[in-house]
Structures are given as C-alpha cells and as structure tokens.
Design a protein around this motif. Structure first.
Motif, short mmCIF file in Angstrom:
data_model
loop_
_atom_site.label_atom_id
_atom_site.label_comp_id
_atom_site.label_asym_id
_atom_site.label_seq_id
_atom_site.Cartn_x
_atom_site.Cartn_y
_atom_site.Cartn_z
N LEU A 1 0.99 -1.12 -0.01
CA LEU A 1 -0.06 -0.01 0.11
C LEU A 1 0.92 1.20 0.11
O LEU A 1 0.47 2.46 -0.61
N ASP A 2 1.82 1.17 0.80
CA ASP A 2 2.98 2.36 0.54
C ASP A 2 3.41 2.67 -0.56
O ASP A 2 3.59 3.82 -1.05
N GLN A 3 3.48 1.81 -1.44
CA GLN A 3 4.18 1.82 -2.82
C GLN A 3 2.91 2.49 -3.56
O GLN A 3 3.70 3.22 -4.46
N VAL A 4 1.95 2.34 -3.38
CA VAL A 4 0.88 3.02 -4.07
C VAL A 4 0.35 4.26 -3.61
O VAL A 4 -0.34 5.11 -3.71
N GLY A 5 1.09 4.87 -2.60
CA GLY A 5 0.95 6.15 -1.89
C GLY A 5 0.21 5.97 -0.60
O GLY A 5 -0.70 7.25 -0.01
N TYR A 6 -0.36 4.68 -0.14
CA TYR A 6 -1.50 4.95 1.18
C TYR A 6 -0.74 4.40 2.12
O TYR A 6 0.13 3.43 2.46
N ASP A 7 -0.93 5.33 3.27
CA ASP A 7 -0.09 5.02 4.68
C ASP A 7 -0.97 4.32 5.33
O ASP A 7 -1.77 4.82 6.25
N TRP A 8 -0.97 2.86 5.46
CA TRP A 8 -1.80 2.09 6.42
C TRP A 8 -1.30 2.20 7.80
O TRP A 8 -0.31 1.80 8.00
N ASN A 9 -2.22 2.38 8.53
CA ASN A 9 -1.62 2.21 10.08
C ASN A 9 -2.99 2.15 10.88
O ASN A 9 -3.61 3.03 11.43
N HIS A 10 -3.35 0.76 11.36
CA HIS A 10 -4.67 0.48 11.87
C HIS A 10 -4.27 0.54 13.51
O HIS A 10 -5.24 0.55 14.32
N ILE A 11 -3.03 1.14 13.89
CA ILE A 11 -2.97 1.15 15.28
C ILE A 11 -3.10 2.56 15.86
O ILE A 11 -3.64 2.74 16.69
N SER A 12 -3.11 3.53 14.73
CA SER A 12 -3.52 4.78 15.23
C SER A 12 -4.75 5.42 14.26
O SER A 12 -5.43 6.48 14.70
N ASP A 13 -5.15 4.74 13.00
CA ASP A 13 -6.00 5.13 12.39
C ASP A 13 -7.46 4.20 12.59
O ASP A 13 -7.49 3.26 12.42
N LYS A 14 -8.21 5.05 12.74
CA LYS A 14 -9.75 4.32 13.27
C LYS A 14 -10.44 3.44 12.19
O LYS A 14 -10.78 2.38 12.13
N GLY A 15 -10.20 4.49 10.91
CA GLY A 15 -10.67 3.58 9.62
C GLY A 15 -10.30 2.45 9.24
O GLY A 15 -10.81 1.45 9.01
N ASP A 16 -8.74 2.46 9.18
CA ASP A 16 -8.10 1.41 8.97
C ASP A 16 -8.36 0.03 9.71
O ASP A 16 -8.37 -0.88 9.42
N ALA A 17 -8.33 0.59 10.99
CA ALA A 17 -8.82 -0.56 12.17
C ALA A 17 -10.02 -1.42 11.83
O ALA A 17 -9.96 -2.40 11.95
N PHE A 18 -11.09 -0.38 11.58
CA PHE A 18 -12.29 -0.90 11.14
C PHE A 18 -12.46 -1.90 10.10
O PHE A 18 -13.05 -2.97 10.04
N LEU A 19 -11.67 -1.34 9.06
CA LEU A 19 -11.67 -2.14 7.87
C LEU A 19 -11.11 -3.20 8.29
O LEU A 19 -11.50 -4.25 7.62
N LEU A 20 -10.01 -3.47 8.95
CA LEU A 20 -9.10 -4.78 9.27
C LEU A 20 -10.02 -5.75 9.91
O LEU A 20 -10.27 -6.66 9.24
N VAL A 21 -10.71 -5.35 11.01
CA VAL A 21 -11.69 -6.43 11.57
C VAL A 21 -12.83 -6.64 10.59
O VAL A 21 -13.18 -7.86 10.87
N VAL A 22 -13.42 -5.91 9.95
CA VAL A 22 -14.41 -6.21 8.98
C VAL A 22 -13.99 -7.26 8.09
O VAL A 22 -14.39 -8.42 8.01
N ILE A 23 -12.83 -7.19 7.39
CA ILE A 23 -12.23 -8.05 6.49
C ILE A 23 -11.90 -9.08 7.03
O ILE A 23 -12.16 -10.45 6.47
N ALA A 24 -11.31 -9.18 8.14
CA ALA A 24 -10.87 -10.26 8.87
C ALA A 24 -12.02 -11.32 9.21
O ALA A 24 -11.99 -12.57 8.92
#
Lengths: 437, 292
Positions: free
Chosen positions: B139-162
């Motif tokens: 994701l970093d290669q395409v310019g998205y800084d994924w961080n589910h530890i501090s980003d609420k949206g990323d974290a939510f997406l992670l648990v939904v996908i999992a």
C-alpha cells in the motif's frame, strides 16, 4: 509452553508421591516462557531446601488473567494462598479488606524474619499503606529505561557513548539521525500510560492525582492534566507528525520493539525487564542503555522513576499451616542470593539493598544493566514519585491509551485528551469509591 | 387427518426433561444471574454488594463510550454480513457455472472455515502489521499509509475484512448447495424465452435460494455480533480509541479485565434484549418474504 507442561507434569507427579507430610502452598503467577522456567527453578530451590512445605506454582496467563482467575477463585472459595498481581491491581487488592492478609502482618503472625528497612524504598513504597506497612511482597519490579542503537548513532555522526539526557536532545539527536539517513525514525516507546504518562510525571515530580497520587485514600482524584504532562503529550503529537516519534500501539505497545529491532527507530523506551529480549534481538547492531530523558526547564527533574511489574499478595481463607509456609517462602524469596539471581537473569530490579550489593560483580561485567536501579534510586521518592494507587486503574490505563489515540489521530489536542483522561478516569474512581465504602 | 393421542401425562415431560434441564442450567440460570448482577454494585471480591436498581443501566445510557459501542456494533454487523454474504454468493455462482473442477474449487474455498478465529486474527494481524506486514508495504508503494494502530478507519476495515473472510467459506457452502438444488430446466426455459443472465439471476435464481439467504442472514448477524470476539481480541483489542469496540468485547473487557461486574451485567442484559428483538424482527417480518 513445552517446559511448562513438563514442569506441571513433574509437579503433579511429585505431589502424588509426597502425600501428607508436606503442606502444599499454591502460588498463581503470570510468568510465561523463560521467566516462568526461571521461576520454577527458584521454587524448586525452596522446596529442596526444607521438607515441611511445598510451594506449587501454576501459570495462569497474563497479569489481568491471573488476577481475574484469583478473584473468581476467591469468590468460589478455591483461592490460592499466594497470587502474583501487577502493580496497577494494587488499588483493587488493598481495598479488598478481609480478602487479603497484608505481608507485614503475615510475617509478624508467623514469626518470620522480616526487616522492612532492608528493602529499596522506591520499590516497597509503592506497596505500603499510609502508615508505611508493607502490604504485598515485591517479587518482580521493573522501571522503564532508554535503549538506543549505538551503530545508528555512529552513522549519524553522534557520540555512540552519549545517550540523550533531555527531551530537547532527544529531538535534536532524532533529527540528526533522520537527516543523515541512518534511521527513518528517532524513537518509539512501549507503554504510553506507564512510561509517557505515569513515569513522566514522577520523573518531573508532578502529581498524577490528589491525596499523594491516591495513597491517601479512596477520595483521591486524577490530576494528570497538568502543564508538564500536557506539554509532553503535545510534543509527542508534534514529533509524530514530523516522523520523529512512532506510536507502537496501546497497552505494552506490541509494535514498538519490532521498529527498534529492525533499526527503523534509533531509540526505544521500555521496561528494564525487557533487557534480555532486547539483547537477544539486537544482533545486527550495538546496544546502548540510558536513563529516561527529562525537560530541563522543569524544577526538580529528574526526580526518580517509578516501578512496574508485580508483587505477591496473600489471600485469606486458607488453613493456617499454609501461611506458615508462605512466610518461610517469602523469607527465602527476598534473600539476597535468590533476588540477585532472579534480577540478573531477568532484568527486573533487585528488591533489597543487600541483593543490589550482591549484584555489583554482575553490573561490572554488564555495563548499563544497572541503569534502571540507578534511575529509581536517583533521589528519595516524594509524594509524586512514590507511585500511584487508584481503584479501577486497569480500566483507567485503557482510557489513557484511548485518549492518546485520539491525540494521535488528531481528533483531540493534548489538553483535551488529558482532560478526557481525568474526566473519564474520575468517573471510574468514583464508582470504585462507592463500591468499597 | 389421523391424530395419535398419548394417554401418559408423564412421558412427554420425561422425554423433554434432559433438554429442559440443559436449557435451564446453561441458559436460563446464567441469564437470570446476569439480570440480578446488573442491579448490584459490587466490589471485585464480592465482599460488599449494594442493590442499586437501574443505576448501572442509566450510567451506560449516559456514557458516550457505550453509545459508541452500540453504533460500532451495528455498522460492523451490517458490513460483515453484506461483505461475507455478497462475496460468497459471487463465488458460489462462479463455481456453480463451472462444469469441471467445481469440486476442487469448493474444497479450496471451504478451507478457511477450518481456521480458528484467534488464529485467523493473528494471521491478519501479521499481514496488516504496519511495521512488519506485507500489505502496508505494498500500500505504501501506491501512496497509502496504512496504520490500523492509530487510524480508526483502517482498524475498522481490518476487523471487517478479517471477520468476513472467516465466514465466507460457510456461506459459500450453503449457497452452492442452494444453487445446485435449482432445477436447470427453469433457467433453460427462461433463457429460451430470451432472458439474459442478469435477469435470470434476479428473477429465478435469487428468489429460489431465498430460504438459504434468510438462514444465512440470521447466522451471519449472530456471527458478527458474537463470534468475532477472538478476531477483535487478537487484532485491535477494541482500539484505537474504541473504534472497533463491539458490544461483546466491551462486556468482556469491563467485566473480566476491569472487574466491573454490575456494568458488565447490565451490558449483557441489553445485548440479550437486542438479540431477542432482532430474532423477533427476522422471524416476524423478514421470513414472510421467504418462499419455501
């Protein structure tokens, strides 16, 4: 895990053989892995040293799990005589009058050798009542220190033997490291609550709450939103935005150590007890140890850091001979040789002055291993640096993490986040007060 | 109609007894305990307890964290259900259209169901870990800084996908079975009449698998609300800042970690009421639209 199974199988076999002659003393603990194996070894040393008592250790999972298990067992009248409880559970344990037997009383009742003044004041101070009596037996106490990557320091043109002393230097060194390309981040940290909030406050002689940080009674309230704490949280946010600081997650910060090991971040603040783990993982670079940084414009800084880790609590309601065994075991456990052995192995602090003296040789051979001890004994503890004691503190730690995450995600500023900690934390403390009055 | 009448009054009760006993011991009794606990204020050791009536409930309804948890649970349950059911229907339709190797694909797609939720959670934790994970790297290669530890949206997406990933195999199996039970002649007749594949899917296939879909809807909502506990515990622990703190996790955290039994009891009672309400809604109204 395997050693645990073998150990408990052996323990079972032994208990089946030894029958009625010995009194068994159950000890529930939270030391897994290598620490657990070492703990079993220490217990074996005690069991082999006499024939009247047999201490039976059982691993019950994490600190919260162990504490919960003991409380549930107590409610079902199946409690162990000794249980290991982490430092933030102290408020809950000491409020449970009638459920615990204070250690000073146990030792007196059983006529065991016990000299409270032999213990390190900053260790034992955390676990005493307002009259200065020891309530639980310190076993594994740690304090946060700074670990840094000497190789990165050298690459960045910094002196590898001089860790940053102040937060200003922390920032300056980090910038140099990042500009030189030696590492992509300055520092990270485990335990936002324990290190960057509670220890930061003690280190700068700032109160966390009223009534001597809660030592004075159940009526205490949080006051952790003071200027120094606000300034520090604000700085952490600023440094996070600049990439100098990277957040490693809530509670212990599981993601922080990998950032340090992979040399992404040049420095990490973490428990002195993680020393063995850090050494094992720092294979590709040279490791340095330093004290926690401080703000040099705050009067009285640096004061002394406060401890973490756990102590052993004695639960009431067991047959009397088990308490005699527990007292004997505590005598053995706090002896200089046992303590020095445990502390050198684990990175935990020696709990008595005699044990610290015994470790002089070890400290000589392992430079930096005494950093935690030096830091915690730097000054005589004050009301603000003795420790803290609030009810429901396990949940309050969760709130500190959450509010810090609000700060990191930009939805609150430092003042707002710390005000949130105080407001929400106080609601829990009030509830605890109502439950226990 | 022929009716059999049993004269023995005792026998039916005797035959029911084991089931009734189990229901009482494992359901009614603990539920009653939770209700009683929710009216008490008690210290952890149970040394002192005070009857406080509805206070635990009022406190909860007054707490922004609890209201947030309600909202998170609703969004989470809907997202997981839509994602896992939609995706598995897509896979099932694809496999159903296959003439050869459908068996192989079915076997492969069912595998994830054998993975324990906690293991699945750890797996996703590794894949998405901002420091050591593979996905944030790409994701970093395409310019998205994924961080589910501090980003609420990323974290939510992670648990939904999992969570959805874990349930896809289960849904897939039922959908495949449902699809295969539709007589081919119906679809062929529609095709001869000139209906395209999309039209055939929506007017024939979908109505005919509605019993399966309804069953899966109930199962998936229950799954999202209760069985995702392990996934959340091993990936985000309800964080950051309560963004993934669904109700079951909050009950556990406040009750077991925080030792606040009164509040935890009140939360589980509310959760129980919600489940009862959902069940009533599903069987009263949604089931009417189902053709058996």
């Amino acid at each position: 895990m395997k050693s645990l199974f073998t150990a408990s199988a052996v323990a079972l076999a032994l208990s089946a053989m030894s029958a009625s002659a010995q009194t068994e003393v159950q000890w529930w603990h939270a030391m897994g892995g290598e620490l657990g194996a070492k703990l079993e070894e220490i217990v074996k040393g005690f069991n082999d040293s006499q024939t009247d008592y047999k201490v039976v250790p059982s691993y019950k999972g994490t600190y919260p799990e162990t504490m919960t298990a003991a409380i549930a067992a107590f409610r079902a009248n199946e409690q162990p005589a000794i249980v290991q409880v982490f430092e933030v559970g102290t408020g809950t344990m000491m409020a449970a009058q009638g459920a615990v037997i204070p250690v000073h009383q146990l030792m007196k009742d059983q006529g065991a050798a016990f000299d409270q003044s032999a213990f390190l004041p900053s260790v034992v101070g955390y676990y005493t009542d307002t009259d200065g009596n020891m309530l639980s037996m310190p076993f594994n106490s740690s304090t946060p220190i700074l670990y840094y990557n000497k190789s990165v320091f050298e690459k960045a043109g910094l002196d590898p033997n001089t860790p940053p002393k102040t937060w200003a230097e922390m920032e300056e060194f980090s910038k140099k490291i990042m500009e030189s390309g030696a590492a992509s981040c300055g520092f990270t940290t485990g335990w936002i609550s324990w290190i960057q909030t509670e220890n930061l406050s003690a280190w700068h002689n700032q109160p966390i709450g009223t009534l001597e940080n809660g030592f004075g009674g159940l009526g205490a309230r949080l006051s952790v939103n003071g200027p120094v704490q606000v300034k520090h949280w604000g700085n952490l946010k600023k440094w996070a935005d600049e990439g100098i600081f990277k957040y490693g997650g809530p509670v212990g910060g599981d993601n922080a150590p990998p950032m340090f090991y992979s040399q992404e971040c040049a420095m990490i603040m973490n428990s002195s007890a993680s020393r063995a783990g850090v050494i094992a993982n720092a294979k590709d670079f040279e490791l340095g140890f330093g004290m926690l940084p401080y703000y040099d414009d705050v009067e009285g800084a640096p004061q002394n850091s406060i401890i973490g880790g756990a102590t052993l609590w004695v639960l009431s309601g067991r047959p009397d001979e088990e308490y005699a065994g527990a007292a004997k075991f505590f005598e053995y456990l706090s002896s200089p040789a046992v303590q020095a052995d445990w502390a050198s192995f684990s990175g935990y602090l020696p709990i008595t002055q005699a044990a610290a003296d015994e470790m002089a040789g070890f400290f000589g051979e392992n430079p930096g291993a005494d950093t935690g001890l030096k830091q915690i004994t730097l000054n005589t503890p004050t009301e603000n640096s003795k420790g803290l004691r609030f009810g429901n503190y396990v949940q309050i730690r969760g709130i500190i993490d959450e509010e810090f995450e609000q700060l990191m995600s930009g939805s609150k500023d430092a003042q707002g986040a710390l005000d949130g900690v105080v407001e929400r934390g106080n609601a829990l403390i009030e509830e605890f007060q109502a439950q226990n009055q | 109609m022929k009716r059999t009448i049993f004269r023995n009054q005792l026998l039916p009760w005797l035959l029911l007894a084991p089931q009734l006993a189990i229901t009482f011991i494992f359901f009614i009794w603990p539920a009653a305990q939770a209700v009683w606990q929710s009216f008490l204020r008690e210290d952890a050791f149970g040394m002192k307890s005070t009857f406080v009536g509805m206070e635990n409930y009022w406190r909860l309804l007054d707490s922004p964290e609890y209201l947030n948890s309600l909202q998170v649970t609703a969004v989470f349950a809907v997202s997981v259900t839509i994602l896992s059911m939609g995706f598995s229907l897509l896979l099932a339709v694809a496999v159903d259209r296959m003439i050869r190797s459908a068996q192989t694909y079915t076997t492969l797609l069912v595998w994830p169901y054998a993975v324990a939720p906690a293991v699945a959670g750890i797996l996703w934790w590794f894949i998405f870990n901002p420091t050591i994970g593979i996905l944030p790297y790409f994701l970093d290669q395409v310019g998205y800084d994924w961080n589910h530890i501090s980003d609420k949206g990323d974290a939510f997406l992670l648990v939904v996908i999992a969570s959805a990933w874990k349930q896809i195999s289960y849904n897939f199996l039922f959908f495949v079975a449902g699809l295969q039970s539709i007589p081919a002649s119906l679809r062929e007749a529609a095709a001869i009449d000139g209906a395209g594949p999309v039209k055939r899917f929506f007017t024939i296939t979908l109505p005919l698998i509605s019993p399966t879909t309804f069953f899966l809807l109930v199962v998936n909502i229950v799954y999202a609300m209760f069985d995702t506990f392990a996934v959340i515990d091993s990936t985000t622990e309800g964080g950051p800042a309560q963004a993934t703190n669904i109700m079951v996790y909050k009950v556990y955290f406040d009750g077991f970690v925080g030792q606040n039994l009164g509040s935890s009891g009140a939360q589980s009672v509310i959760l129980m009421l919600i489940v009862i309400a959902l069940t009533v809604i599903q069987f009263r109204w949604v089931e009417k639209k189902v053709e058996y």
